[in-house]
Design an enzyme around this catalytic site. Sequence first.
Site, PDB file in Angstrom:
ATOM      1  N   ASP A   1       0.851  -1.201   0.000  1.00 24.87           N
ATOM      2  CA  ASP A   1       0.000   0.000   0.000  1.00 24.87           C
ATOM      3  C   ASP A   1       0.884   1.247   0.000  1.00 24.87           C
ATOM      4  O   ASP A   1       0.600   2.223  -0.695  1.00 24.87           O
ATOM      5  CB  ASP A   1      -0.875   0.045   1.260  1.00 24.87           C
ATOM      6  CG  ASP A   1      -1.755  -1.187   1.416  1.00 24.87           C
ATOM      7  OD1 ASP A   1      -2.066  -1.825   0.402  1.00 24.87           O
ATOM      8  OD2 ASP A   1      -2.126  -1.508   2.565  1.00 24.87           O
ATOM      9  N   ALA A   2       1.960   1.212   0.803  1.00 23.72           N
ATOM     10  CA  ALA A   2       2.856   2.365   0.909  1.00 23.72           C
ATOM     11  C   ALA A   2       3.593   2.586  -0.411  1.00 23.72           C
ATOM     12  O   ALA A   2       3.785   3.732  -0.827  1.00 23.72           O
ATOM     13  CB  ALA A   2       3.855   2.159   2.043  1.00 23.72           C
TER      14      ALA A   2
END
Length: 384
Positions: A338-339
């Site tokens: 996600d990051a």
Amino acid sequence: GMFPLWLASVLFILVQRSKYSFFLHLACLQLNPEPPVITMSTFNGILMGMGNPLLDISAEVGQEMLDKYDLKLDSAILAEEKHLPVYKELIDNHNAGFIAGGATQNSIRVAQWMLKASKIEDATAFMGCVGDDEYAKTLEDCASKDGVLAHYMKDESTPTGTCAVLVKDGERSLVANLAAANNFKKSHLETDVAKAIYSSAQFYYIAGFFLTVSVESLEIIAEHALAEKKTFCLNLSAPFIIDFFGDAVATAIPYADYLFCNESEADAYAKKHGLGDDLKEVALKVAAMPKKDESRPRTVVFTQGSKSTIVAYNGTVTEYAVEPLEKDKLVDTNGAGDAFVGGFLSELVQGKEMEDCVKAGHWSAKYIIQQPGTTIDETCAYKA
């Protein structure tokens, strides 16, 4: 709850060099037993996410806990009946922490955090469905603290969704109990505030996890992006999405200008569609799949943990090396993918080159794996 929530939204259109920039002012006046609270939030539309807002319930566990619930590390699943006691057990016996989660919301929060380092504030918004409870308040507070405008649909009859994060030796197993997140409806996109948000955004990001919830909502946003020649980004998110929600994936991919996934999802997709096992070839083949707007070739991005990131675009594949992290600095891999997307998008929305997007993605992923879950309490120190 019992008190009405007044949402006043004002939309200003500023014409600057014939470029429209929209400012959305949201005044939320909630009448509580306490004095009324007024919060102002501004959205300078760049990036909008839509997905499953979940509160991560995260704890370090031993192998026996994974075995008890029949869980594997590095996997993400939806909770079945047999998994439901895991949430309480993590809280009662494993000193669990509560961290704002949900794949898409994580990416949007990280993107806004990275954008702040470039002096770009209030550029992101997120939609999803929550309950009317403390967990929802925690998620909302976290989003607004991070500068993300959260325009949640509220389902008062269902609790806010949670995700059990079982961490062992830095790897994680995810078990999502979507609850309210599963009840997002396209009617929410018909509200004036939602329309103002998605009309002013220029980039959209939706994780594949949302494909189990509301494909029609995804199509509304994707069709808008298509008609307005805006950028639509999609993530395959987990092997189970590819294996069990294949029709929904097939509906979404033709809209994707950017498609993200990790190596296990790329493998699952390749197996299902007979694309072979050379991931560079697979990336090229997925990039060349039919697209609604053929005039804008699709970019496919495969992350492979600490191994190089593969990017396919317009018949060319490029690999970008990842700077590995010393093992003793790893806290957990929860939120790494996600990051990466958040960092990538923070440069993409600024019109940067692919190399810059990937570099930012690698940097933010490396930062997040040194924190429990998607924790971004410090000021972002990224220098593009």
